[in-house]
Design a protein around this motif. Structure first.
Motif, mmCIF file in Angstrom:
data_model
loop_
_atom_site.group_PDB
_atom_site.id
_atom_site.type_symbol
_atom_site.label_atom_id
_atom_site.label_comp_id
_atom_site.label_asym_id
_atom_site.label_seq_id
_atom_site.Cartn_x
_atom_site.Cartn_y
_atom_site.Cartn_z
ATOM 1 N N MET A 1 59.220 59.771 36.000
ATOM 2 C CA MET A 1 58.293 60.373 35.127
ATOM 3 C C MET A 1 57.826 59.046 34.272
ATOM 4 O O MET A 1 58.622 58.164 34.157
ATOM 5 C CB MET A 1 58.920 61.229 34.185
ATOM 6 N N PHE A 2 56.544 59.186 33.594
ATOM 7 C CA PHE A 2 56.178 58.132 32.784
ATOM 8 C C PHE A 2 55.861 58.712 31.425
ATOM 9 O O PHE A 2 55.225 59.799 31.347
ATOM 10 C CB PHE A 2 54.975 57.525 33.360
ATOM 11 N N ILE A 3 55.967 58.039 30.492
ATOM 12 C CA ILE A 3 55.610 58.256 29.124
ATOM 13 C C ILE A 3 54.417 57.258 28.743
ATOM 14 O O ILE A 3 54.724 56.028 28.793
ATOM 15 C CB ILE A 3 56.659 57.968 28.076
ATOM 16 N N LEU A 4 53.383 57.676 28.567
ATOM 17 C CA LEU A 4 51.953 56.973 28.187
ATOM 18 C C LEU A 4 51.785 56.882 26.766
ATOM 19 O O LEU A 4 51.361 57.819 26.364
ATOM 20 C CB LEU A 4 50.657 57.338 28.933
ATOM 21 N N SER A 5 52.257 55.956 25.812
ATOM 22 C CA SER A 5 52.015 55.870 24.556
ATOM 23 C C SER A 5 50.720 55.003 24.297
ATOM 24 O O SER A 5 51.088 53.778 24.526
ATOM 25 C CB SER A 5 53.397 55.446 23.761
ATOM 26 N N LEU A 6 49.974 55.718 23.704
ATOM 27 C CA LEU A 6 48.750 54.884 23.294
ATOM 28 C C LEU A 6 48.655 54.746 21.901
ATOM 29 O O LEU A 6 49.110 55.837 20.905
ATOM 30 C CB LEU A 6 47.430 55.456 23.943
ATOM 31 N N VAL A 48 50.097 60.444 23.297
ATOM 32 C CA VAL A 48 51.231 60.310 24.206
ATOM 33 C C VAL A 48 50.823 61.264 25.391
ATOM 34 O O VAL A 48 50.393 62.236 25.272
ATOM 35 C CB VAL A 48 52.619 60.606 23.495
ATOM 36 N N VAL A 49 51.026 60.898 26.609
ATOM 37 C CA VAL A 49 50.929 61.758 27.712
ATOM 38 C C VAL A 49 52.415 61.615 28.620
ATOM 39 O O VAL A 49 52.811 60.504 28.779
ATOM 40 C CB VAL A 49 49.621 61.110 28.651
ATOM 41 N N PHE A 50 52.798 62.754 29.249
ATOM 42 C CA PHE A 50 53.794 62.634 30.202
ATOM 43 C C PHE A 50 53.103 62.656 31.383
ATOM 44 O O PHE A 50 52.214 63.566 31.724
ATOM 45 C CB PHE A 50 54.750 63.765 29.722
ATOM 46 N N ALA A 51 53.557 61.988 32.226
ATOM 47 C CA ALA A 51 52.896 61.550 33.564
ATOM 48 C C ALA A 51 53.845 61.626 34.742
ATOM 49 O O ALA A 51 54.955 60.954 34.535
ATOM 50 C CB ALA A 51 51.837 60.597 33.665
ATOM 51 N N ILE A 52 53.400 62.004 35.878
ATOM 52 C CA ILE A 52 54.159 61.647 37.089
ATOM 53 C C ILE A 52 53.446 61.108 38.261
ATOM 54 O O ILE A 52 52.098 61.192 37.920
ATOM 55 C CB ILE A 52 54.818 63.040 37.702
ATOM 56 N N GLU A 74 45.657 50.620 23.080
ATOM 57 C CA GLU A 74 46.546 50.061 24.104
ATOM 58 C C GLU A 74 47.539 50.916 24.498
ATOM 59 O O GLU A 74 47.920 51.800 23.668
ATOM 60 C CB GLU A 74 46.887 48.859 23.701
ATOM 61 N N TYR A 75 47.892 50.706 25.684
ATOM 62 C CA TYR A 75 49.002 51.737 26.182
ATOM 63 C C TYR A 75 50.376 50.943 26.263
ATOM 64 O O TYR A 75 50.239 49.806 26.856
ATOM 65 C CB TYR A 75 48.643 52.270 27.603
ATOM 66 N N GLU A 76 51.295 51.761 26.109
ATOM 67 C CA GLU A 76 52.721 51.381 26.742
ATOM 68 C C GLU A 76 53.047 52.401 27.727
ATOM 69 O O GLU A 76 53.111 53.450 27.384
ATOM 70 C CB GLU A 76 53.755 51.076 25.309
ATOM 71 N N ILE A 77 53.577 51.778 28.535
ATOM 72 C CA ILE A 77 53.958 52.655 29.874
ATOM 73 C C ILE A 77 55.475 52.637 30.075
ATOM 74 O O ILE A 77 55.894 51.451 30.163
ATOM 75 C CB ILE A 77 53.422 52.466 31.133
ATOM 76 N N THR A 78 56.069 53.477 29.808
ATOM 77 C CA THR A 78 57.683 53.603 30.000
ATOM 78 C C THR A 78 57.819 54.530 31.070
ATOM 79 O O THR A 78 57.565 55.642 30.983
ATOM 80 C CB THR A 78 58.192 54.259 28.665
ATOM 81 N N GLU A 79 58.870 54.146 32.079
ATOM 82 C CA GLU A 79 59.187 54.904 33.030
ATOM 83 C C GLU A 79 60.571 55.523 32.793
ATOM 84 O O GLU A 79 61.443 54.894 32.001
ATOM 85 C CB GLU A 79 59.485 54.102 34.273
ATOM 86 N N LEU A 80 60.753 56.681 32.799
ATOM 87 C CA LEU A 80 61.885 57.642 32.848
ATOM 88 C C LEU A 80 62.480 58.161 33.691
ATOM 89 O O LEU A 80 61.576 59.042 34.600
ATOM 90 C CB LEU A 80 61.608 58.569 31.581
ATOM 91 N N ALA A 81 64.004 57.701 34.132
ATOM 92 C CA ALA A 81 64.452 58.458 35.286
ATOM 93 C C ALA A 81 65.006 59.620 34.898
ATOM 94 O O ALA A 81 66.237 59.844 34.393
ATOM 95 C CB ALA A 81 65.402 57.620 36.214
ATOM 96 N N VAL A 82 64.319 60.836 34.848
ATOM 97 C CA VAL A 82 64.853 62.173 34.478
ATOM 98 C C VAL A 82 66.093 62.731 35.348
ATOM 99 O O VAL A 82 65.813 62.834 36.576
ATOM 100 C CB VAL A 82 63.774 63.052 34.389
ATOM 101 N N THR A 83 67.254 62.996 34.803
ATOM 102 C CA THR A 83 68.284 63.574 35.784
ATOM 103 C C THR A 83 68.647 64.831 35.360
ATOM 104 O O THR A 83 69.140 65.690 36.173
ATOM 105 C CB THR A 83 69.580 62.528 35.441
#
Length: 94
Positions: A1-6, A48-52, A74-83
């Motif tokens: 999953m990605f958190i797209l924070s603009l 913010v957008v939650f994306a897959i 501008e975007y910051e893209i953070t990858e999150l390994a959801v468990t």
């Protein structure tokens, strides 16, 4: 999953002038099955957008956002390994 924070680089008035094409872009992200949730930050400094999906595809899509193209945000893209999730949100583990 990605958190797209603009984060807005320009005023809210300038963002509003580009909001319609940006929202068309957002809706297309949902239609592609990439976007799961989105909204404005409070206070209104961006969103913010939650994306897959695949990171390279998400990065390319973010680069095509009218807000990016016109220098509105501008975007910051953070990858999150959801468990772990609550029942019904297992899609976040993709």
């Amino acid at each position: 999953m990605f958190i797209l924070s603009l984060t807005y680089l320009k005023s809210n008035d300038e963002a509003d002038r580009h909001m319609e094409p940006h929202m068309t872009w957002v809706k297309e992200g949902y239609a592609k099955g990439w976007f799961l949730a989105s909204g404005r930050k409070v206070p209104r400094t961006g969103g913010v957008v939650f994306a897959i999906g695949e990171r390279t595809a998400i990065e390319a899509y973010v680069a095509a956002d009218p807000f990016t193209v016109h220098g509105i945000a501008e975007y910051e893209i953070t990858e999150l390994a959801v468990t772990t999730t609550v029942e019904g949100l297992e899609i976040l583990k993709r």
